[in-house]
Design a protein around this motif. Structure first.
Motif, short mmCIF file in Angstrom:
data_model
loop_
_atom_site.label_atom_id
_atom_site.label_comp_id
_atom_site.label_asym_id
_atom_site.label_seq_id
_atom_site.Cartn_x
_atom_site.Cartn_y
_atom_site.Cartn_z
N ILE A 128 -36.08 -12.54 -8.33
CA ILE A 128 -35.89 -11.27 -9.03
C ILE A 128 -36.64 -11.19 -10.36
O ILE A 128 -36.63 -10.15 -11.01
N GLY A 129 -37.27 -12.28 -10.80
CA GLY A 129 -38.03 -12.25 -12.05
C GLY A 129 -37.16 -12.17 -13.29
O GLY A 129 -37.58 -11.62 -14.32
N SER A 130 -35.95 -12.73 -13.22
CA SER A 130 -35.05 -12.71 -14.37
C SER A 130 -34.03 -13.83 -14.20
O SER A 130 -33.64 -14.17 -13.08
N TRP A 131 -33.57 -14.39 -15.34
CA TRP A 131 -32.51 -15.37 -15.29
C TRP A 131 -31.13 -14.72 -15.32
O TRP A 131 -30.15 -15.36 -14.98
N PHE A 132 -31.07 -13.49 -15.75
CA PHE A 132 -29.75 -12.85 -15.84
C PHE A 132 -29.88 -11.35 -15.64
O PHE A 132 -30.04 -10.59 -16.58
N ASP A 133 -29.85 -10.94 -14.38
CA ASP A 133 -29.90 -9.52 -14.03
C ASP A 133 -29.06 -9.33 -12.76
O ASP A 133 -29.60 -9.13 -11.67
N PRO A 134 -27.72 -9.42 -12.90
CA PRO A 134 -26.85 -9.30 -11.73
C PRO A 134 -27.08 -8.05 -10.89
O PRO A 134 -27.07 -8.15 -9.65
N PRO A 135 -27.30 -6.88 -11.48
CA PRO A 135 -27.54 -5.70 -10.63
C PRO A 135 -28.77 -5.85 -9.73
O PRO A 135 -28.73 -5.46 -8.56
N LYS A 136 -29.85 -6.42 -10.28
CA LYS A 136 -31.06 -6.59 -9.47
C LYS A 136 -30.84 -7.62 -8.37
O LYS A 136 -31.29 -7.45 -7.23
N ALA A 137 -30.14 -8.70 -8.70
CA ALA A 137 -29.84 -9.71 -7.68
C ALA A 137 -28.97 -9.13 -6.58
O ALA A 137 -29.16 -9.42 -5.39
N LYS A 138 -28.05 -8.28 -6.98
CA LYS A 138 -27.14 -7.66 -6.01
C LYS A 138 -27.90 -6.75 -5.06
O LYS A 138 -27.69 -6.78 -3.83
N GLU A 139 -28.79 -5.93 -5.60
CA GLU A 139 -29.57 -5.02 -4.76
C GLU A 139 -30.49 -5.79 -3.81
O GLU A 139 -30.67 -5.41 -2.65
N THR A 140 -31.06 -6.89 -4.30
CA THR A 140 -31.92 -7.73 -3.45
C THR A 140 -31.10 -8.31 -2.30
O THR A 140 -31.55 -8.36 -1.15
N ALA A 141 -29.89 -8.74 -2.62
CA ALA A 141 -29.01 -9.30 -1.58
C ALA A 141 -28.61 -8.24 -0.56
O ALA A 141 -28.56 -8.51 0.64
N PHE A 142 -28.33 -7.03 -1.03
CA PHE A 142 -28.01 -5.93 -0.11
C PHE A 142 -29.12 -5.75 0.92
O PHE A 142 -28.87 -5.57 2.12
N ALA A 143 -30.38 -5.78 0.45
CA ALA A 143 -31.52 -5.60 1.36
C ALA A 143 -31.58 -6.70 2.40
O ALA A 143 -31.90 -6.45 3.57
N MET A 144 -31.26 -7.92 2.00
CA MET A 144 -31.27 -9.04 2.94
C MET A 144 -30.17 -8.89 3.99
O MET A 144 -30.37 -9.21 5.17
N ILE A 145 -29.01 -8.42 3.55
CA ILE A 145 -27.91 -8.20 4.50
C ILE A 145 -28.30 -7.12 5.51
O ILE A 145 -28.04 -7.26 6.72
N GLU A 146 -28.94 -6.07 5.03
CA GLU A 146 -29.42 -5.02 5.92
C GLU A 146 -30.41 -5.56 6.93
O GLU A 146 -30.53 -5.06 8.05
N ASN A 147 -31.11 -6.63 6.54
CA ASN A 147 -32.13 -7.22 7.40
C ASN A 147 -31.57 -8.36 8.24
O ASN A 147 -32.33 -9.14 8.81
#
Length: 335
Positions: free
Chosen positions: A194-213
């Motif tokens: 995600i290009g950050s050490w602390f960005d929970p919202p971005k990590a969460k959205e990235t995880a959502f995409a993986m679950i969808e996949n």
């Protein structure tokens, strides 16, 4: 100067003998707390830094150090804060300089009587005897957590969300993947940073995409991933800290980093007056008490027996030296 090598205990002892620096002579006799400062680029609640902070607080409670810290320090401001703490009389300064390597080493050179113990992607330099490095070499526990993950996926699809593809992240992901594949060679991985050490919202959205996949197990290298897993009813594997109690129906296992062996060795060296340039990474290994697999908590008895048998076998072999988890710092990629 900054060769990346696999560090071992023999190298540590050799470098200690060769480059011994008498810092804080007489401190052991005085038995005074070591004035210690922590400098962190993220909040102390962040997984990785929280383990350093916890160990420092524990040492302070024992009366061994007098601890103060600064959090959310930008990389561009890091050197200035280091100088301020050195000028304030701190004998030991700890932190993480992944984004300020050169500047941090330049500051250390200006304060030869201050011991610096810094998280770093690079190695120690004998020409800078008061600057030691460490990293979270918790590949052992990451490997074991991978075995568990490999046994828990029904879709054979695991998503992995990391901060940055630097060695201290890469080695854990690669070890996790190796453990998962040993348990289940049919697994495919989705890998993203995600290009950050602390960005929970971005990590969460990235995880959502993986679950969808198709991912039904997520490797939570960053905060936010387990939240996504919980919302979507899939499983997660924790990293560095134990969040099982926060996500009792989601987090199956976690690879825990214990920073206490690393910090305790540095404190003892400063007290003895023989702190020197060295790589403290070895003290994060499982056989040094530096990492462990967290208790399964609510998932006790829910992980397949053959997986837990393999975990027990590999853990015993790791502790005895019969099995070594490969330290692979290469950037992991999706299947």
């Amino acid at each position: 100067m900054f060769d990346r090598v696999i560090f071992n205990r023999r190298h540590f002892m050799a470098s200690t003998a060769a480059t011994s620096l008498m810092l804080g002579a007489g401190r052991a006799a005085a038995a005074e707390p070591i004035k210690t400062a922590g400098i962190y680029t993220v909040p102390v609640e962040q997984q990785w830094v929280s383990r350093i902070h916890k160990a420092a607080m524990t040492a302070q409670e024992r009366g061994e150090i007098e601890y103060s810290f600064s959090e959310n320090v930008s990389n561009t401001d890091y050197a200035r804060v280091m100088r301020e703490y050195a000028e304030a009389g701190n004998t030991l300064i700890i932190g993480e300089v992944f984004g300020a390597e050169q500047e941090a080493r330049e500051v250390a050179a200006d304060y030869p009587n201050v011991a610096f113990l810094m998280g770093s992607s690079f190695k120690e330099d004998a020409g800078l005897p008061n600057f030691s490095v460490f990293d979270n070499y918790i590949q052992d526990a990451a490997y074991l957590s991978g075995i568990i993950a490999g046994s828990m996926t029904a879709t054979n699809n695991i998503g992995m969300v990391g901060g940055f593809p630097i060695p201290e992240v890469n080695r854990l992901m690669n070890a996790f993947m190796a453990g998962a594949l040993e348990m289940n060679p049919d697994i495919e991985f989705q890998v993203s940073f995600i290009g950050s050490w602390f960005d929970p919202p971005k990590a969460k959205e990235t995880a959502f995409a993986m679950i969808e996949n198709g991912a039904d197990v997520l490797y939570a290298e960053r905060f936010g991933v387990s939240d996504a897993a919980q919302e979507k009813g899939v499983l997660a594997i924790g990293n560095v800290i134990d969040t099982q109690s926060d996500y009792p129906e989601t987090v199956v296992a976690s690879a825990i980093w214990n920073f206490e062996p690393t910090l305790d060795m540095a404190i003892a060296s400063v007290q003895a007056g023989d702190f020197t340039a060295a790589d403290y990474g070895v003290y994060s290994f499982m056989n040094q008490g530096g990492n462990e697999l967290a208790p399964l908590g609510t998932f006790e008895g829910k992980v397949p027996a053959n997986a837990m048998e393999l975990v027990a076998t590999r853990q015993a072999e790791i502790m005895s030296g019969a099995f070594t988890v490969t330290v692979n710092d290469d950037e992991p990629t999706s299947s």
